[in-house]
Design an enzyme around this catalytic site. Structure first.
Site, mmCIF file in Angstrom:
data_model
loop_
_atom_site.group_PDB
_atom_site.id
_atom_site.type_symbol
_atom_site.label_atom_id
_atom_site.label_comp_id
_atom_site.label_asym_id
_atom_site.label_seq_id
_atom_site.Cartn_x
_atom_site.Cartn_y
_atom_site.Cartn_z
ATOM 1 N N HIS A 78 99.946 97.613 51.408
ATOM 2 C CA HIS A 78 99.721 96.209 51.731
ATOM 3 C C HIS A 78 101.040 95.529 52.098
ATOM 4 O O HIS A 78 102.099 95.893 51.575
ATOM 5 C CB HIS A 78 99.080 95.485 50.554
ATOM 6 C CG HIS A 78 97.689 95.934 50.275
ATOM 7 N ND1 HIS A 78 96.854 95.266 49.421
ATOM 8 C CD2 HIS A 78 96.962 96.971 50.766
ATOM 9 C CE1 HIS A 78 95.682 95.875 49.380
ATOM 10 N NE2 HIS A 78 95.727 96.921 50.181
ATOM 11 N N GLU A 80 102.132 92.632 51.287
ATOM 12 C CA GLU A 80 102.744 91.990 50.123
ATOM 13 C C GLU A 80 103.537 93.006 49.308
ATOM 14 O O GLU A 80 104.656 92.722 48.859
ATOM 15 C CB GLU A 80 101.667 91.359 49.225
ATOM 16 C CG GLU A 80 100.743 90.399 49.935
ATOM 17 C CD GLU A 80 99.490 91.048 50.519
ATOM 18 O OE1 GLU A 80 98.443 90.369 50.531
ATOM 19 O OE2 GLU A 80 99.539 92.203 50.959
ATOM 20 N N CYS A 106 94.941 90.688 47.846
ATOM 21 C CA CYS A 106 93.998 91.280 46.916
ATOM 22 C C CYS A 106 94.461 90.983 45.486
ATOM 23 O O CYS A 106 95.579 90.510 45.263
ATOM 24 C CB CYS A 106 93.880 92.788 47.150
ATOM 25 S SG CYS A 106 95.334 93.735 46.653
ATOM 26 N N CYS A 109 97.722 92.766 44.521
ATOM 27 C CA CYS A 109 98.915 92.154 45.119
ATOM 28 C C CYS A 109 99.237 90.826 44.446
ATOM 29 O O CYS A 109 100.417 90.501 44.248
ATOM 30 C CB CYS A 109 98.744 91.985 46.621
ATOM 31 S SG CYS A 109 98.930 93.544 47.532
#
Length: 160
Positions: A78, A80, A106, A109
């Protein structure tokens, strides 16, 4: 001519960064800002050393898996996560930083942001999760004071 807000400015940078993603399913960008300085930026995609998703590096993305399913086989990191890792590799603290992301992070994250000292997340596009995940997300926000706000909206995930 409308003057761009600081949040719009940083989210625009995240949008530009998202264009560098090698993921074939969804391009996401993230930037971490501390004291008005971008300290890290990253996009989602396969980790360093793994063939790019766009070249077959992620078997989940190649498989045509239904959106929201089979993530345990996904090799894409991801945005992040990558942004926080970039800061760590460079020895730059994310404590007190703000994360700007093109997509609502999510739950994992969001938790990673908290653990790295990021207490404010501003995002552009919404994504809804299963009800149990939404409930856990809401609990995380309420108990920790994490601010998760969609740009162009006064609504927060949980009003303070």
């Amino acid at each position: 001519m409308k003057v761009q807000s600081r949040d719009e400015y940083y989210l625009d940078i995240a949008r530009q960064v998202s264009k560098e993603s090698n993921c074939i399913r969804r391009q996401v960008g993230a930037v971490i800002v501390r004291e008005s300085v971008v300290i890290a930026r990253a996009c989602n995609g396969t980790p360093a050393g793994v063939k790019p998703c766009s070249e077959g590096g992620c078997l989940r993305c190649q498989s045509g898996a239904v959106s929201g399913q089979e993530y345990e086989a996904c090799l894409c990191t991801h945005a992040e996560q990558k942004a926080i890792a970039v800061a760590a590799k460079e020895g730059v603290s994310t404590e007190g930083g703000v994360l700007y992301c093109t997509l609502r992070p999510c739950l994992t994250c969001a938790m990673t942001c908290l653990e790295s000292g990021i207490r404010h997340i501003t995002y552009g596009d919404d994504i809804l999760f299963a009800q149990d995940v939404e409930d856990a997300y809401r609990q995380l926000v309420v108990e920790t004071g994490l601010v998760v706000a969609k740009l162009d909206s006064s609504d927060r995930l949980c009003p303070q």
